[in-house]
Design a protein around this motif. Structure first.
Motif, PDB file in Angstrom:
ATOM      1  N   GLU A  32       0.806  -1.224   0.000  1.00  0.00           N
ATOM      2  CA  GLU A  32       0.000   0.000   0.000  1.00  0.00           C
ATOM      3  C   GLU A  32       0.843   1.280   0.000  1.00  0.00           C
ATOM      4  O   GLU A  32       0.639   2.150  -0.852  1.00  0.00           O
ATOM      5  N   PRO A  33       1.805   1.449   0.902  1.00  0.00           N
ATOM      6  CA  PRO A  33       2.609   2.673   0.857  1.00  0.00           C
ATOM      7  C   PRO A  33       3.432   2.791  -0.427  1.00  0.00           C
ATOM      8  O   PRO A  33       3.616   3.894  -0.949  1.00  0.00           O
ATOM      9  N   LEU A  34       3.896   1.663  -0.950  1.00  0.00           N
ATOM     10  CA  LEU A  34       4.663   1.707  -2.196  1.00  0.00           C
ATOM     11  C   LEU A  34       3.801   2.158  -3.367  1.00  0.00           C
ATOM     12  O   LEU A  34       4.231   2.972  -4.194  1.00  0.00           O
ATOM     13  N   VAL A  36       0.999   3.939  -3.164  1.00  0.00           N
ATOM     14  CA  VAL A  36       0.619   5.338  -2.941  1.00  0.00           C
ATOM     15  C   VAL A  36       1.765   6.256  -3.358  1.00  0.00           C
ATOM     16  O   VAL A  36       1.547   7.285  -4.007  1.00  0.00           O
ATOM     17  N   ARG A  37       2.971   5.878  -2.998  1.00  0.00           N
ATOM     18  CA  ARG A  37       4.144   6.698  -3.361  1.00  0.00           C
ATOM     19  C   ARG A  37       4.314   6.762  -4.873  1.00  0.00           C
ATOM     20  O   ARG A  37       4.573   7.832  -5.433  1.00  0.00           O
ATOM     21  N   ALA A  38       4.154   5.632  -5.557  1.00  0.00           N
ATOM     22  CA  ALA A  38       4.279   5.610  -7.012  1.00  0.00           C
ATOM     23  C   ALA A  38       3.201   6.461  -7.670  1.00  0.00           C
ATOM     24  O   ALA A  38       3.477   7.216  -8.613  1.00  0.00           O
ATOM     25  N   ARG A  39       1.989   6.378  -7.164  1.00  0.00           N
ATOM     26  CA  ARG A  39       0.908   7.191  -7.733  1.00  0.00           C
ATOM     27  C   ARG A  39       1.148   8.679  -7.475  1.00  0.00           C
ATOM     28  O   ARG A  39       0.901   9.515  -8.344  1.00  0.00           O
ATOM     29  N   PHE A  40       1.640   9.014  -6.300  1.00  0.00           N
ATOM     30  CA  PHE A  40       1.942  10.405  -5.981  1.00  0.00           C
ATOM     31  C   PHE A  40       3.001  10.951  -6.939  1.00  0.00           C
ATOM     32  O   PHE A  40       2.853  12.049  -7.474  1.00  0.00           O
ATOM     33  N   LYS A  41       4.052  10.169  -7.175  1.00  0.00           N
ATOM     34  CA  LYS A  41       5.102  10.611  -8.101  1.00  0.00           C
ATOM     35  C   LYS A  41       4.541  10.792  -9.509  1.00  0.00           C
ATOM     36  O   LYS A  41       4.920  11.740 -10.207  1.00  0.00           O
TER      37      LYS A  41
END
Length: 62
Positions: A32-34, A36-41
């Motif tokens: 999940e955090p990975l 979310v981070r990829a989508r944010f980038k």
């Protein structure tokens, strides 16, 4: 309750359900955090591209 480590890991015959549930939960907590981070980038990258495109359009129209 359990007289040995093997008996603990067998979980009274429910080991497959118990350990697969723990595994799925751990996988979700890791992914999940990975994701979310990829989508944010990706969103930040897209916004930067849009901003550059707008600046380019303004420079051309002037």
């Amino acid at each position: 309750m359990w007289s040995s480590l093997a008996e603990f890991f067998a979980m009274g015959g429910y080991a497959l359900y118990v350990w697969s549930s723990f595994g799925v939960c751990a996988l979700v907590l890791i992914l999940e955090p990975l994701l979310v981070r990829a989508r944010f980038k990706a969103i930040v990258h897209r916004l930067k591209q849009e901003q550059l495109a707008e600046q380019f359009d303004k420079e051309i129209s002037n």
